[in-house]
Design a protein around this motif. Structure first.
Motif, PDB file in Angstrom:
ATOM      1  N   SER A 102       0.848  -1.012   0.174  1.00 40.28           N
ATOM      2  CA  SER A 102       0.474  -0.115   0.106  1.00 40.28           C
ATOM      3  C   SER A 102       0.910   1.157   0.287  1.00 40.28           C
ATOM      4  CB  SER A 102      -0.977   0.086   1.029  1.00 40.28           C
ATOM      5  OG  SER A 102       0.029   0.070   2.565  1.00 40.28           O
ATOM      6  N   GLU A 103       0.349   2.549  -0.190  1.00 42.12           N
ATOM      7  CA  GLU A 103       0.987   3.681  -0.247  1.00 42.12           C
ATOM      8  C   GLU A 103       1.772   3.785   1.013  1.00 42.12           C
ATOM      9  OE1 GLU A 103      -1.950   6.582  -1.091  1.00 42.12           O
ATOM     10  OE2 GLU A 103      -2.031   5.698  -3.199  1.00 42.12           O
ATOM     11  N   ASP A 104       1.491   3.270   1.672  1.00 43.38           N
ATOM     12  CA  ASP A 104       2.093   3.521   3.764  1.00 43.38           C
ATOM     13  C   ASP A 104       3.443   1.952   3.769  1.00 43.38           C
ATOM     14  OD1 ASP A 104       0.274   1.291   3.799  1.00 43.38           O
ATOM     15  OD2 ASP A 104       0.242   1.847   5.933  1.00 43.38           O
ATOM     16  N   GLY A 105       3.847   1.513   2.824  1.00 43.16           N
ATOM     17  CA  GLY A 105       4.610   1.170   2.610  1.00 43.16           C
ATOM     18  C   GLY A 105       4.440  -0.510   3.349  1.00 43.16           C
ATOM     19  N   HIS A 106       2.814  -0.657   3.700  1.00 39.46           N
ATOM     20  CA  HIS A 106       2.853  -1.828   4.369  1.00 39.46           C
ATOM     21  C   HIS A 106       2.092  -2.895   3.318  1.00 39.46           C
ATOM     22  CE1 HIS A 106       2.742   1.158   8.100  1.00 39.46           C
ATOM     23  NE2 HIS A 106       3.371  -0.679   8.529  1.00 39.46           N
ATOM     24  N   ARG A 132      -0.379  -5.449   2.308  1.00 41.38           N
ATOM     25  CA  ARG A 132      -1.918  -6.006   2.484  1.00 41.38           C
ATOM     26  C   ARG A 132      -2.666  -7.305   1.914  1.00 41.38           C
ATOM     27  NH1 ARG A 132      -2.014  -0.705   4.210  1.00 41.38           N
ATOM     28  NH2 ARG A 132      -2.909  -0.819   5.973  1.00 41.38           N
TER      29      ARG A 132
END
Length: 84
Positions: free
Chosen positions: A51-55, A57
């Motif tokens: 995801s955009e936050d680097g996590h 998913r």
């Protein structure tokens, strides 16, 4: 009814488990339980995305284009159309 709503949510577009729960208006545990059942039945596939936050998913996507079940004179008929 929950399984149908969960399936419809991922048939509309690929979604995360949280997004499926929101779209199907079910709890997250219910959504994940139904998604796992649908995956085990070969109707949904999962993919890990960043995801955009680097996590990482997990994203769920319907691989069946349609699912039809009918009951006629005590006999159950089911038809699944699967995309390639």
């Amino acid at each position: 009814q929950y399984t149908r709503r969960v399936f419809e949510a991922v048939a509309e577009k690929p979604r995360s488990g949280r997004a499926v729960a929101e779209a199907a208006e079910v709890s997250r545990p219910t959504a994940y339980r139904r998604l796992n059942e649908l995956r085990d039945a070969g109707l949904v596939r999962t993919e890990m995305i960043i995801s955009e936050d680097g996590h990482n998913r997990e994203q769920f996507e319907a691989i069946a284009e349609s699912l039809s079940v009918s009951l006629n004179d005590g006999c159950l008929d089911a038809m699944v159309s699967v995309s390639k």
